[in-house]
Design an enzyme around this catalytic site. Sequence first.
Site, PDB file in Angstrom:
ATOM      1  N   PRO A   1       0.839  -1.205   0.000  1.00 35.49           N
ATOM      2  CA  PRO A   1       0.000   0.000   0.000  1.00 35.49           C
ATOM      3  C   PRO A   1       0.872   1.251   0.000  1.00 35.49           C
ATOM      4  O   PRO A   1       1.955   1.247   0.578  1.00 35.49           O
ATOM      5  CB  PRO A   1      -0.784  -0.094   1.314  1.00 35.49           C
ATOM      6  CG  PRO A   1      -0.471  -1.425   1.886  1.00 35.49           C
ATOM      7  CD  PRO A   1       0.765  -1.942   1.252  1.00 35.49           C
ATOM      8  N   ALA A   2       0.387   2.304  -0.632  1.00 36.79           N
ATOM      9  CA  ALA A   2       1.143   3.555  -0.685  1.00 36.79           C
ATOM     10  C   ALA A   2       1.273   4.148   0.697  1.00 36.79           C
ATOM     11  O   ALA A   2       0.323   4.147   1.459  1.00 36.79           O
ATOM     12  CB  ALA A   2       0.435   4.543  -1.617  1.00 36.79           C
ATOM     13  N   LYS A   3       2.484   4.643   1.044  1.00 33.80           N
ATOM     14  CA  LYS A   3       2.708   5.382   2.279  1.00 33.80           C
ATOM     15  C   LYS A   3       2.032   4.780   3.492  1.00 33.80           C
ATOM     16  O   LYS A   3       1.190   5.391   4.118  1.00 33.80           O
ATOM     17  CB  LYS A   3       2.181   6.819   2.137  1.00 33.80           C
ATOM     18  CG  LYS A   3       2.873   7.664   1.121  1.00 33.80           C
ATOM     19  CD  LYS A   3       4.033   8.432   1.758  1.00 33.80           C
ATOM     20  CE  LYS A   3       4.873   9.128   0.703  1.00 33.80           C
ATOM     21  NZ  LYS A   3       4.151  10.191   0.049  1.00 33.80           N
ATOM     22  N   CYS A   4       2.373   3.549   3.797  1.00 33.60           N
ATOM     23  CA  CYS A   4       1.730   2.984   4.977  1.00 33.60           C
ATOM     24  C   CYS A   4       2.756   2.278   5.807  1.00 33.60           C
ATOM     25  O   CYS A   4       3.895   2.075   5.404  1.00 33.60           O
ATOM     26  CB  CYS A   4       0.630   2.023   4.588  1.00 33.60           C
ATOM     27  SG  CYS A   4       1.277   0.413   4.213  1.00 33.60           S
ATOM     28  N   ILE A   5       2.337   1.893   7.032  1.00 35.19           N
ATOM     29  CA  ILE A   5       3.272   1.168   7.877  1.00 35.19           C
ATOM     30  C   ILE A   5       2.826  -0.291   7.984  1.00 35.19           C
ATOM     31  O   ILE A   5       1.722  -0.614   7.630  1.00 35.19           O
ATOM     32  CB  ILE A   5       3.369   1.782   9.292  1.00 35.19           C
ATOM     33  CG1 ILE A   5       1.972   1.889   9.914  1.00 35.19           C
ATOM     34  CG2 ILE A   5       4.003   3.143   9.215  1.00 35.19           C
ATOM     35  CD1 ILE A   5       2.003   2.119  11.383  1.00 35.19           C
TER      36      ILE A   5
END
Lengths: 126, 111, 93
Positions: free
Chosen positions: B107-111
């Site tokens: 996923p984009a920009k996730c942790i």
Amino acid sequence: MIVDEQIKMKKVAILFRRAPHGSPHGREALDLALLSASFEQEVSLIFVDDGVLNLVKDQQPELIGAKDYIATFGALPLYDVETVLVCEESLLEYGLDLTDLTIEADMVSPSLITEQLSKVDEVLVF
Amino acid sequence: MNSFEYKGEQIETDHQGYLKQVSQWNEEIAELIAAQEQITLTPAHWEVIHFVRDFYLEYKTSPAIRILVKAIGQKLGADKGNSKYLYTLFPTGPAKQATKVAGLPKPAKCI
Amino acid sequence: MNLHHIQTSAKQDNALACCIKYMDKQDSVLLSGNGVNSLLLSQWRERLADIRVMLLKDDVEARGLSKRFKDYPLIDYDTFVKESLTHDKVITW
């Protein structure tokens, strides 16, 4: 960990004015919308001009080698994006009405779109 | 190009181990990826894995963590719709790890 | 009040038409790059007649159009920055 940071809530309008699949604009606009919404910004989407064609249902972008970001519009309610405005004049120009669209949207006059552009903190045009 | 072998076939991944082809996934491959992540899959894990995979197949995007937490809460109940529960299952980041095991893109920009 | 920034000519892209249609008529328009070329066309001069329009000076001079646009305010980058601060926000079409 970005998740725990306090981020000031801003009203962000993302305006789609180009047709889908011919350029990356539509997909980038939607990516930005979901990203902003997942950081709890108050996001509204506005569709005008050729941009209304992003919302036409039954699209199969993969047939022409394009990514199917159209399916992702369906996730907007989960991201709490509730304001989706579509210009009625643009729809009319293309012979479309709300039943032709893949998601629920509000059909509004150009002057209501003008109002929305004035009342938000940021407008990003794609 | 990174890859690993499964039943004599090369399964391609990106440099972080996410499958290149969503369609190549199956539950045995999930077990292999989970082993690399040092996770032993339990029914609780499978519930989340199938959830994120269904989410992806419907919306063609991997859910960000906040959305994952919320959507799981709606579907599987509030006791599971919180990040603490999800972190016990996927210690290095639920969205990141569950999508990897589910054979989805990061996923984009996730942790 | 918003400042609308257009970088493409009206022949090349629908940005200017779209902007004029949805902008508040109290807002301002800044034309830069090929955007300045639109004012060579009488139909666009007319459509912008009641709107506060500014042109980026370097882009006008680079195209040899200073004389043609002598009736419009030509602004430098510093003024652009100042204008962007006196408006609520900049919308780039």
